[in-house]
Design a protein around this motif. Sequence first.
Motif, PDB file in Angstrom:
ATOM      1  N   THR A  88      54.778 -28.640 -59.919  1.00 55.36           N
ATOM      2  CA  THR A  88      53.365 -28.330 -59.750  1.00 55.36           C
ATOM      3  C   THR A  88      52.989 -28.806 -58.345  1.00 55.36           C
ATOM      4  OG1 THR A  88      53.041 -28.742 -62.109  1.00 55.36           O
ATOM      5  CG2 THR A  88      51.060 -28.686 -60.722  1.00 55.36           C
ATOM      6  N   PRO A  89      52.222 -28.008 -57.571  1.00 53.89           N
ATOM      7  CA  PRO A  89      51.869 -28.428 -56.210  1.00 53.89           C
ATOM      8  C   PRO A  89      51.281 -29.843 -56.185  1.00 53.89           C
ATOM      9  CG  PRO A  89      51.137 -26.181 -56.603  1.00 53.89           C
ATOM     10  CD  PRO A  89      51.654 -26.713 -57.914  1.00 53.89           C
ATOM     11  N   GLY A  90      51.822 -30.662 -55.282  1.00 55.57           N
ATOM     12  CA  GLY A  90      51.355 -32.029 -55.137  1.00 55.57           C
ATOM     13  C   GLY A  90      51.978 -33.008 -56.125  1.00 55.57           C
ATOM     14  N   GLN A  91      52.845 -32.537 -56.997  1.00 51.91           N
ATOM     15  CA  GLN A  91      53.470 -33.390 -58.005  1.00 51.91           C
ATOM     16  C   GLN A  91      54.982 -33.447 -57.754  1.00 51.91           C
ATOM     17  OE1 GLN A  91      51.737 -34.969 -60.569  1.00 51.91           O
ATOM     18  NE2 GLN A  91      49.891 -34.242 -59.539  1.00 51.91           N
ATOM     19  N   ARG A  92      55.625 -34.396 -58.423  1.00 47.41           N
ATOM     20  CA  ARG A  92      57.076 -34.501 -58.320  1.00 47.41           C
ATOM     21  C   ARG A  92      57.733 -33.390 -59.143  1.00 47.41           C
ATOM     22  NH1 ARG A  92      59.132 -36.902 -63.042  1.00 47.41           N
ATOM     23  NH2 ARG A  92      57.585 -37.981 -64.280  1.00 47.41           N
ATOM     24  N   THR A  93      59.003 -33.134 -58.887  1.00 46.32           N
ATOM     25  CA  THR A  93      59.756 -32.151 -59.664  1.00 46.32           C
ATOM     26  C   THR A  93      59.913 -32.666 -61.086  1.00 46.32           C
ATOM     27  OG1 THR A  93      60.954 -31.394 -57.714  1.00 46.32           O
ATOM     28  CG2 THR A  93      61.955 -30.919 -59.855  1.00 46.32           C
ATOM     29  N   ARG A  94      59.654 -31.795 -62.035  1.00 51.79           N
ATOM     30  CA  ARG A  94      59.828 -32.122 -63.444  1.00 51.79           C
ATOM     31  C   ARG A  94      60.715 -31.057 -64.064  1.00 51.79           C
ATOM     32  NH1 ARG A  94      54.440 -34.248 -66.021  1.00 51.79           N
ATOM     33  NH2 ARG A  94      56.015 -35.044 -67.410  1.00 51.79           N
ATOM     34  N   TYR A  95      61.001 -31.196 -65.361  1.00 52.48           N
ATOM     35  CA  TYR A  95      61.896 -30.255 -66.019  1.00 52.48           C
ATOM     36  C   TYR A  95      61.242 -29.670 -67.255  1.00 52.48           C
ATOM     37  CZ  TYR A  95      65.438 -32.065 -62.933  1.00 52.48           C
ATOM     38  OH  TYR A  95      66.132 -32.412 -61.818  1.00 52.48           O
ATOM     39  N   GLU A  96      61.559 -28.415 -67.491  1.00 52.47           N
ATOM     40  CA  GLU A  96      61.177 -27.793 -68.749  1.00 52.47           C
ATOM     41  C   GLU A  96      62.460 -27.393 -69.463  1.00 52.47           C
ATOM     42  OE1 GLU A  96      58.556 -24.651 -67.582  1.00 52.47           O
ATOM     43  OE2 GLU A  96      60.178 -23.335 -66.936  1.00 52.47           O
ATOM     44  N   TYR A  97      62.341 -27.179 -70.763  1.00 54.87           N
ATOM     45  CA  TYR A  97      63.494 -26.904 -71.609  1.00 54.87           C
ATOM     46  C   TYR A  97      63.389 -25.487 -72.152  1.00 54.87           C
ATOM     47  CZ  TYR A  97      64.099 -31.922 -71.350  1.00 54.87           C
ATOM     48  OH  TYR A  97      64.283 -33.197 -70.886  1.00 54.87           O
ATOM     49  N   VAL A  98      64.484 -24.738 -72.007  1.00 52.13           N
ATOM     50  CA  VAL A  98      64.500 -23.352 -72.472  1.00 52.13           C
ATOM     51  C   VAL A  98      65.748 -23.114 -73.328  1.00 52.13           C
ATOM     52  CG1 VAL A  98      63.166 -22.455 -70.520  1.00 52.13           C
ATOM     53  CG2 VAL A  98      65.666 -22.562 -70.375  1.00 52.13           C
ATOM     54  N   LEU A  99      65.645 -22.185 -74.244  1.00 49.75           N
ATOM     55  CA  LEU A  99      66.781 -21.816 -75.065  1.00 49.75           C
ATOM     56  C   LEU A  99      67.833 -21.110 -74.212  1.00 49.75           C
ATOM     57  CD1 LEU A  99      64.845 -20.394 -78.122  1.00 49.75           C
ATOM     58  CD2 LEU A  99      66.312 -22.417 -78.149  1.00 49.75           C
ATOM     59  N   THR A 100      69.078 -21.405 -74.474  1.00 50.57           N
ATOM     60  CA  THR A 100      70.183 -20.695 -73.844  1.00 50.57           C
ATOM     61  C   THR A 100      70.579 -19.535 -74.758  1.00 50.57           C
ATOM     62  OG1 THR A 100      71.817 -22.058 -74.987  1.00 50.57           O
ATOM     63  CG2 THR A 100      71.062 -22.837 -72.814  1.00 50.57           C
ATOM     64  N   GLY A 101      71.574 -18.773 -74.358  1.00 52.19           N
ATOM     65  CA  GLY A 101      72.104 -17.729 -75.227  1.00 52.19           C
ATOM     66  C   GLY A 101      72.595 -18.315 -76.545  1.00 52.19           C
ATOM     67  N   ARG A 102      73.269 -19.459 -76.457  1.00 52.85           N
ATOM     68  CA  ARG A 102      73.747 -20.138 -77.670  1.00 52.85           C
ATOM     69  C   ARG A 102      72.558 -20.542 -78.539  1.00 52.85           C
ATOM     70  NH1 ARG A 102      77.878 -25.042 -77.103  1.00 52.85           N
ATOM     71  NH2 ARG A 102      79.318 -23.309 -76.915  1.00 52.85           N
ATOM     72  N   GLY A 103      71.507 -21.017 -77.923  1.00 54.00           N
ATOM     73  CA  GLY A 103      70.316 -21.404 -78.681  1.00 54.00           C
ATOM     74  C   GLY A 103      69.660 -20.214 -79.357  1.00 54.00           C
ATOM     75  N   ARG A 104      69.596 -19.085 -78.642  1.00 52.77           N
ATOM     76  CA  ARG A 104      68.984 -17.884 -79.240  1.00 52.77           C
ATOM     77  C   ARG A 104      69.797 -17.368 -80.418  1.00 52.77           C
ATOM     78  NH1 ARG A 104      67.872 -17.416 -73.880  1.00 52.77           N
ATOM     79  NH2 ARG A 104      69.608 -16.028 -73.430  1.00 52.77           N
ATOM     80  N   GLN A 105      71.089 -17.720 -80.477  1.00 57.58           N
ATOM     81  CA  GLN A 105      71.904 -17.320 -81.634  1.00 57.58           C
ATOM     82  C   GLN A 105      71.440 -18.010 -82.918  1.00 57.58           C
ATOM     83  OE1 GLN A 105      75.893 -18.135 -80.146  1.00 57.58           O
ATOM     84  NE2 GLN A 105      76.249 -15.942 -79.967  1.00 57.58           N
ATOM     85  N   LEU A 106      70.627 -19.040 -82.798  1.00 59.85           N
ATOM     86  CA  LEU A 106      70.089 -19.730 -83.974  1.00 59.85           C
ATOM     87  C   LEU A 106      68.891 -19.006 -84.585  1.00 59.85           C
ATOM     88  CD1 LEU A 106      70.380 -23.382 -82.684  1.00 59.85           C
ATOM     89  CD2 LEU A 106      71.573 -22.412 -84.648  1.00 59.85           C
ATOM     90  N   PHE A 107      68.443 -17.923 -83.972  1.00 61.50           N
ATOM     91  CA  PHE A 107      67.281 -17.193 -84.479  1.00 61.50           C
ATOM     92  C   PHE A 107      67.431 -16.801 -85.951  1.00 61.50           C
ATOM     93  CE2 PHE A 107      64.831 -13.102 -84.777  1.00 61.50           C
ATOM     94  CZ  PHE A 107      63.584 -13.699 -84.883  1.00 61.50           C
ATOM     95  N   PRO A 108      68.567 -16.218 -86.381  1.00 60.53           N
ATOM     96  CA  PRO A 108      68.689 -15.883 -87.811  1.00 60.53           C
ATOM     97  C   PRO A 108      68.628 -17.119 -88.711  1.00 60.53           C
ATOM     98  CG  PRO A 108      70.412 -14.789 -86.543  1.00 60.53           C
ATOM     99  CD  PRO A 108      69.725 -15.746 -85.618  1.00 60.53           C
TER     100      PRO A 108
END
Length: 166
Positions: A88-108
Amino acid sequence: MSSAPDAMTLLGRLADGDRTGYREVCPIERALDTIGTRSALIILREAFWGTKRFEDFAQRAGVTEQIAATRLKQLVDAGVMAKQPYKTPGQRTRYEYVLTGRGRQLFPVLVSLIEFGLLLQGDAKRLDLIHGEGCGASVVAHVQCVEGHTVPLAQTEARIRPRRKR
């Protein structure tokens, strides 16, 4: 060998009742080691619903920041989620978490858990999963073979496949 209508047919070593050593190769146990806690599944639910930021995972999943950090690290280490930097402008670098392909395989799996939860819940407030894109039909979990046939439990066979030679 035939099986009961509410059980799989076990083949080979499994049919003999010898399951010694199976714990180490059991895919169910391996999966549960990664996603088998309530908090991990609730965090995954949130990821499927679009949550990305650490604070939101902790708050929306109703867990402490320590538990959220532990579960997110486990899910990242297992390749189910990935950390992506954002700033975010003026802030330090942070991290967000996203599903990978392996994670999306958990949809069913998530759909199956939702269906089971609805059975337990009865006709109380319901969460409905709906196919968008103008279809509007309910989304359901479905078991099929790679050829596309619907496979009921009694037509499923379980066996331990020999390891491939290297």
